[in-house]
Structure formats: C-alpha cells, structure tokens
Design a protein around this motif. Structure first.
Motif, PDB file in Angstrom:
ATOM      1  N   SER A   4       0.830  -1.210   0.000  1.00 29.33           N
ATOM      2  CA  SER A   4       0.000   0.000   0.000  1.00 29.33           C
ATOM      3  C   SER A   4       0.860   1.254   0.000  1.00 29.33           C
ATOM      4  O   SER A   4       0.579   2.225  -0.715  1.00 29.33           O
ATOM      5  CB  SER A   4      -0.921   0.006   1.220  1.00 29.33           C
ATOM      6  N   THR A   5       1.928   1.241   0.797  1.00 37.26           N
ATOM      7  CA  THR A   5       2.824   2.391   0.849  1.00 37.26           C
ATOM      8  C   THR A   5       3.434   2.670  -0.519  1.00 37.26           C
ATOM      9  O   THR A   5       3.539   3.818  -0.957  1.00 37.26           O
ATOM     10  CB  THR A   5       3.941   2.147   1.877  1.00 37.26           C
ATOM     11  N   ILE A   6       3.833   1.607  -1.195  1.00 38.86           N
ATOM     12  CA  ILE A   6       4.429   1.765  -2.525  1.00 38.86           C
ATOM     13  C   ILE A   6       3.395   2.292  -3.522  1.00 38.86           C
ATOM     14  O   ILE A   6       3.682   3.188  -4.324  1.00 38.86           O
ATOM     15  CB  ILE A   6       5.005   0.419  -3.010  1.00 38.86           C
ATOM     16  N   ARG A  11       1.277   6.582  -7.018  1.00 43.03           N
ATOM     17  CA  ARG A  11       0.155   7.440  -7.389  1.00 43.03           C
ATOM     18  C   ARG A  11       0.526   8.918  -7.274  1.00 43.03           C
ATOM     19  O   ARG A  11       0.183   9.728  -8.136  1.00 43.03           O
ATOM     20  CB  ARG A  11      -1.043   7.119  -6.498  1.00 43.03           C
ATOM     21  N   ARG A  12       1.240   9.265  -6.190  1.00 36.97           N
ATOM     22  CA  ARG A  12       1.645  10.666  -6.001  1.00 36.97           C
ATOM     23  C   ARG A  12       2.643  11.103  -7.066  1.00 36.97           C
ATOM     24  O   ARG A  12       2.630  12.244  -7.521  1.00 36.97           O
ATOM     25  CB  ARG A  12       2.269  10.855  -4.614  1.00 36.97           C
ATOM     26  N   GLY A  13       3.549  10.226  -7.438  1.00 38.03           N
ATOM     27  CA  GLY A  13       4.635  10.616  -8.320  1.00 38.03           C
ATOM     28  C   GLY A  13       4.390  10.383  -9.796  1.00 38.03           C
ATOM     29  O   GLY A  13       5.274  10.669 -10.623  1.00 38.03           O
TER      30      GLY A  13
END
Length: 230
Positions: A4-6, A11-13
């Motif tokens: 999930s962190t990845i 998604r942000r980048g």
C-alpha cells in the motif's frame, strides 16, 4: 514497506507526458506532492472562520458576566447562531488556554479552583531492590569482572511461548542464556537458585552486581542479597 505504501507513492509521483499518451513515475514530483499534502493535513482551527461568535463570547463574558458554557449554548437556544457558526464549550476553554481570547484563566475563578488531575498514592507499591543510582560508578568503565546486566527475552508473547533469561557480563561480554517456563518472579528466582548452586563457592566472585529493569518478573531478585554478597 507494505504494498500500500508503494502504491500511494507511485500514485503521487505519476505524471502524464507526451500530451497524455504516456504516464511515468518521477520521484521529485512525488516528493513535492507529499510535502504539499503534509502542509494541508491535520485538523484546522475554526477560530478565524467563526470570528463573529468569538466577538459575541468576549462581549457577553465581560459585559454580562456570562460563563463560556452559557455563551456557547444560549446563542443556540435563542437562535442567534446556528451550530455550524459556533464552537463548543470545551473548544472555548482550549482557546483560553492557548491565549486566543481576550479572556484569561485568571478571569475564570471556578476553573482555577478545580483540580482536574487525580493524584493517586500507591501505598502498596513494590520496592524492587536498589536503585541503579546506587551502583558504583566504576562499573561503567568495564574494567572489573563480575558485573552483570539481566533481562528476559520473549518470543511471540503467547501464553505457551518460551522465555529466556539472559545475563551479560559488562567487561568480558560473556553471555549466559537460561530457558525458564514463564516470566513470573518465581521462575526467575528458581533460575538464579540453580545458578547459585552451580557456581557454589565462586558465586560471590563471579556475580558481584546484577542490574535489571523494574519489571515485576525481577521483584524478588533483591533476595539474593540475603544469601550472598551480590
């Protein structure tokens, strides 16, 4: 880190290139989005948004001697403000503590009289031996053999999990490990009694001091002082 962190970072980048024909991940863009999100996260204060109500509170508190609770509830009862235009009594007191209102804690004599913290005296608190402050300072230099540090090592902390009693000698870094059935004070003392018999007349030379934390499993350890020079 977790999947999930990845996925959040991807998604942000992710940016769109070549007129929307291709998407790629760029770390600097992801970091920029993250920092922007951090600046805007957290609960926002309603102090500035509800300035009319704050003026109302200051006016009636000083001119009519209303309490903060009356200010917060009377305006709703008579329809001067709606619920989304005010803050609750608890928030008003928080504003006083933060110095956001013209009202000070010294203006609230009842608040100063109240003792909001409960002080409990532990009459039956266990004294688990000597304080580490009493340990000779030269032990910190690690120049003399016979000074041990002891702790328990637990596995998954389940009821039937094994427990290890570990002893580390400060100068030589010699390490002893004993398996005990559980983490009770009785099991710990039983292990030390076994050690005492094993080293017999050499015990006082080998175990000059033993340092532990204040866990309840070491509650009876100071009894060694009664049967040895430790």
């Amino acid at each position: 880190c977790s999947p999930s962190t990845i996925s959040y970072e991807v998604r942000r980048g992710t940016v769109t290139l070549y007129r929307g024909k291709q998407k790629r991940y760029k770390a600097d863009h992801g970091q920029s989005v993250y920092q922007t999100n951090r600046r805007h996260c957290g609960r926002k204060s309603d102090f500035l948004k509800k300035s009319d109500f704050i003026k109302y509170v200051n006016k009636h508190f000083f001119e009519d001697n209303w309490s903060l609770d009356v200010c917060a509830n009377r305006c709703l009862a008579v329809g001067e403000f709606s619920s989304d235009q005010i803050v609750c009594t608890r928030t008003l007191y928080n504003y006083v503590d933060q110095g956001l209102l013209a009202i000070r804690n010294s203006d609230l004599p009842e608040k100063l009289k109240r003792n909001t913290k409960i002080h409990r005296v532990h009459k039956n608190k266990k004294k688990l031996g000597r304080s580490i402050e009493e340990r000779p300072k030269e032990i910190n230099d690690r120049k003399e053999f016979g000074h041990w540090e002891c702790e328990l090592v637990l596995g998954h902390k389940t009821r039937d999990d094994q427990v290890l009693l570990t002893l580390s000698e400060r100068m030589s870094r010699e390490f002893l490990i004993l398996r005990i059935p559980d983490k009770t004070a009785a099991s710990v003392m039983s292990a030390f009694q076994t050690l005492h018999k094993q080293y017999s007349e050499h015990w006082n030379e080998i175990f000059k001091t033993i340092t532990t934390d204040n866990g309840s499993e070491f509650a009876d350890l100071s009894n060694l002082e009664e049967v040895s020079n430790t």
